[in-house]
Scaffold this motif. Structure first.
Motif, PDB file in Angstrom:
ATOM      1  N   LYS A  61      61.065 -38.026  -8.616  1.00 55.86           N
ATOM      2  CA  LYS A  61      61.600 -39.385  -8.764  1.00 55.86           C
ATOM      3  C   LYS A  61      62.066 -40.006  -7.453  1.00 55.86           C
ATOM      4  O   LYS A  61      62.199 -41.220  -7.353  1.00 55.86           O
ATOM      5  CB  LYS A  61      62.740 -39.372  -9.781  1.00 55.86           C
ATOM      6  N   GLU A  62      62.303 -39.182  -6.442  1.00 56.64           N
ATOM      7  CA  GLU A  62      62.758 -39.695  -5.153  1.00 56.64           C
ATOM      8  C   GLU A  62      61.626 -40.279  -4.311  1.00 56.64           C
ATOM      9  O   GLU A  62      61.871 -40.881  -3.270  1.00 56.64           O
ATOM     10  CB  GLU A  62      63.478 -38.590  -4.364  1.00 56.64           C
ATOM     11  N   MET A  63      60.389 -40.108  -4.758  1.00 55.94           N
ATOM     12  CA  MET A  63      59.220 -40.635  -4.046  1.00 55.94           C
ATOM     13  C   MET A  63      58.619 -41.796  -4.824  1.00 55.94           C
ATOM     14  O   MET A  63      58.794 -41.910  -6.024  1.00 55.94           O
ATOM     15  CB  MET A  63      58.156 -39.546  -3.877  1.00 55.94           C
ATOM     16  N   MET A  64      57.877 -42.629  -4.111  1.00 57.29           N
ATOM     17  CA  MET A  64      57.145 -43.736  -4.716  1.00 57.29           C
ATOM     18  C   MET A  64      55.665 -43.376  -4.675  1.00 57.29           C
ATOM     19  O   MET A  64      55.177 -42.871  -3.659  1.00 57.29           O
ATOM     20  CB  MET A  64      57.400 -45.011  -3.912  1.00 57.29           C
ATOM     21  N   PHE A  65      54.954 -43.621  -5.766  1.00 50.48           N
ATOM     22  CA  PHE A  65      53.533 -43.308  -5.861  1.00 50.48           C
ATOM     23  C   PHE A  65      52.739 -44.587  -6.062  1.00 50.48           C
ATOM     24  O   PHE A  65      53.031 -45.364  -6.965  1.00 50.48           O
ATOM     25  CB  PHE A  65      53.279 -42.343  -7.024  1.00 50.48           C
ATOM     26  N   LEU A  66      51.726 -44.774  -5.220  1.00 53.08           N
ATOM     27  CA  LEU A  66      50.830 -45.913  -5.342  1.00 53.08           C
ATOM     28  C   LEU A  66      49.481 -45.409  -5.834  1.00 53.08           C
ATOM     29  O   LEU A  66      48.959 -44.423  -5.314  1.00 53.08           O
ATOM     30  CB  LEU A  66      50.618 -46.587  -3.988  1.00 53.08           C
ATOM     31  N   ILE A  67      48.954 -46.087  -6.829  1.00 55.58           N
ATOM     32  CA  ILE A  67      47.627 -45.758  -7.331  1.00 55.58           C
ATOM     33  C   ILE A  67      46.740 -46.963  -7.091  1.00 55.58           C
ATOM     34  O   ILE A  67      46.951 -48.026  -7.667  1.00 55.58           O
ATOM     35  CB  ILE A  67      47.664 -45.398  -8.831  1.00 55.58           C
ATOM     36  N   GLY A  68      45.760 -46.776  -6.220  1.00 51.68           N
ATOM     37  CA  GLY A  68      44.814 -47.832  -5.934  1.00 51.68           C
ATOM     38  C   GLY A  68      43.463 -47.502  -6.541  1.00 51.68           C
ATOM     39  O   GLY A  68      42.999 -46.374  -6.438  1.00 51.68           O
ATOM     40  N   GLY A  69      42.874 -48.485  -7.197  1.00 50.03           N
ATOM     41  CA  GLY A  69      41.562 -48.280  -7.782  1.00 50.03           C
ATOM     42  C   GLY A  69      41.459 -48.964  -9.125  1.00 50.03           C
ATOM     43  O   GLY A  69      42.428 -49.486  -9.657  1.00 50.03           O
ATOM     44  N   ASP A  70      40.269 -48.933  -9.661  1.00 51.16           N
ATOM     45  CA  ASP A  70      39.999 -49.549 -10.946  1.00 51.16           C
ATOM     46  C   ASP A  70      39.070 -48.615 -11.714  1.00 51.16           C
ATOM     47  O   ASP A  70      38.430 -47.753 -11.133  1.00 51.16           O
ATOM     48  CB  ASP A  70      39.336 -50.913 -10.739  1.00 51.16           C
ATOM     49  N   GLY A  71      39.033 -48.793 -13.019  1.00 48.59           N
ATOM     50  CA  GLY A  71      38.143 -47.968 -13.814  1.00 48.59           C
ATOM     51  C   GLY A  71      38.608 -47.851 -15.244  1.00 48.59           C
ATOM     52  O   GLY A  71      39.588 -48.481 -15.655  1.00 48.59           O
ATOM     53  N   GLU A  72      37.919 -47.017 -15.971  1.00 44.75           N
ATOM     54  CA  GLU A  72      38.115 -46.899 -17.412  1.00 44.75           C
ATOM     55  C   GLU A  72      39.512 -46.444 -17.828  1.00 44.75           C
ATOM     56  O   GLU A  72      39.932 -46.707 -18.952  1.00 44.75           O
ATOM     57  CB  GLU A  72      37.061 -45.956 -18.001  1.00 44.75           C
ATOM     58  N   LEU A  73      40.247 -45.772 -16.963  1.00 44.31           N
ATOM     59  CA  LEU A  73      41.568 -45.267 -17.336  1.00 44.31           C
ATOM     60  C   LEU A  73      42.715 -46.228 -17.022  1.00 44.31           C
ATOM     61  O   LEU A  73      43.870 -45.940 -17.338  1.00 44.31           O
ATOM     62  CB  LEU A  73      41.836 -43.922 -16.645  1.00 44.31           C
ATOM     63  N   LEU A  74      42.415 -47.366 -16.420  1.00 38.00           N
ATOM     64  CA  LEU A  74      43.471 -48.288 -15.985  1.00 38.00           C
ATOM     65  C   LEU A  74      44.402 -48.695 -17.117  1.00 38.00           C
ATOM     66  O   LEU A  74      45.621 -48.580 -16.989  1.00 38.00           O
ATOM     67  CB  LEU A  74      42.869 -49.535 -15.325  1.00 38.00           C
ATOM     68  N   SER A  75      43.870 -49.149 -18.222  1.00 35.70           N
ATOM     69  CA  SER A  75      44.740 -49.633 -19.308  1.00 35.70           C
ATOM     70  C   SER A  75      45.607 -48.512 -19.869  1.00 35.70           C
ATOM     71  O   SER A  75      46.763 -48.735 -20.215  1.00 35.70           O
ATOM     72  CB  SER A  75      43.915 -50.291 -20.415  1.00 35.70           C
ATOM     73  N   GLY A  76      45.086 -47.296 -19.933  1.00 33.45           N
ATOM     74  CA  GLY A  76      45.881 -46.168 -20.415  1.00 33.45           C
ATOM     75  C   GLY A  76      47.003 -45.786 -19.467  1.00 33.45           C
ATOM     76  O   GLY A  76      48.077 -45.378 -19.895  1.00 33.45           O
TER      77      GLY A  76
END
Length: 179
Positions: free
Chosen positions: A36-51
């Motif tokens: 929780k002390e870190m920030m995570f960025l997820i870049g990208g697009d695809g079939e799992l985005l909405s989930g």
């Protein structure tokens, strides 16, 4: 970081790829819950985005499609969580940006990441957590591995290597054709 609305005083872990089952972006979410002390960025697009958008931890930001230079410029550590990889282009880009890497030891990843030199190769959640904690707690280690990764990838995947390998391929083809 300000332009992206990111805090300046936390370790930011970047992940860039196609949001598909084999890339395992769900592992990033699990890491965020444990770290929780870190920030995570997820870049990208695809079939799992909405989930992924459902019940997202507060320390995860989905960027959608983004250019590599944008995500790596604001990240402190690059992360790859795939079950398999051919040639991990995102890790090459992150290394060329001077970032240390935490990556699954699968496919051709070990051809891009020299474990304990340019980053840390892992095989399970406990190792992922330990590697991220180790890098986050040592700015000197991040810098050392980031510098080594940049040099390694420039030599192995940079423009000069690209030119030299293509020239050699053309010379070989011409010799064969003239034989």
């Amino acid at each position: 970081r300000l332009r992206m609305g990111l805090p300046g005083d936390v370790i930011i872990v970047g992940w860039l790829g196609r949001l598909a089952p084999i890339k395992r972006p769900d592992r990033v979410i699990e890491l965020a819950k444990d770290l929780k002390e870190m920030m995570f960025l997820i870049g990208g697009d695809g079939e799992l985005l909405s989930g992924l958008e459902k019940d997202l931890p507060i320390n995860v930001k989905l960027l959608g499609w983004t250019r590599p230079e944008e995500i790596w410029a604001v990240s402190d550590i690059a992360l790859l969580t795939s079950d398999n990889e051919a040639q991990p282009i995102s890790l090459i880009e992150a290394s060329l940006a001077g970032l240390p890497v935490v990556a699954e030891d699968v496919g051709s990843v070990s051809e891009v990441v020299d474990s304990e030199v340019t980053g840390l190769l892992v095989t399970n959640q406990a190792e992922r957590i330990e590697a991220l904690k180790r890098l986050s707690s040592s700015p000197d280690l991040r810098q050392k591995m980031g510098n080594a990764g940049k040099k390694y990838c420039e030599e192995k995947f940079g423009p000069q290597q690209f030119f030299d390998s293509h020239l050699k391929a053309y010379e070989t083809a011409i010799k064969r054709n003239n034989s």
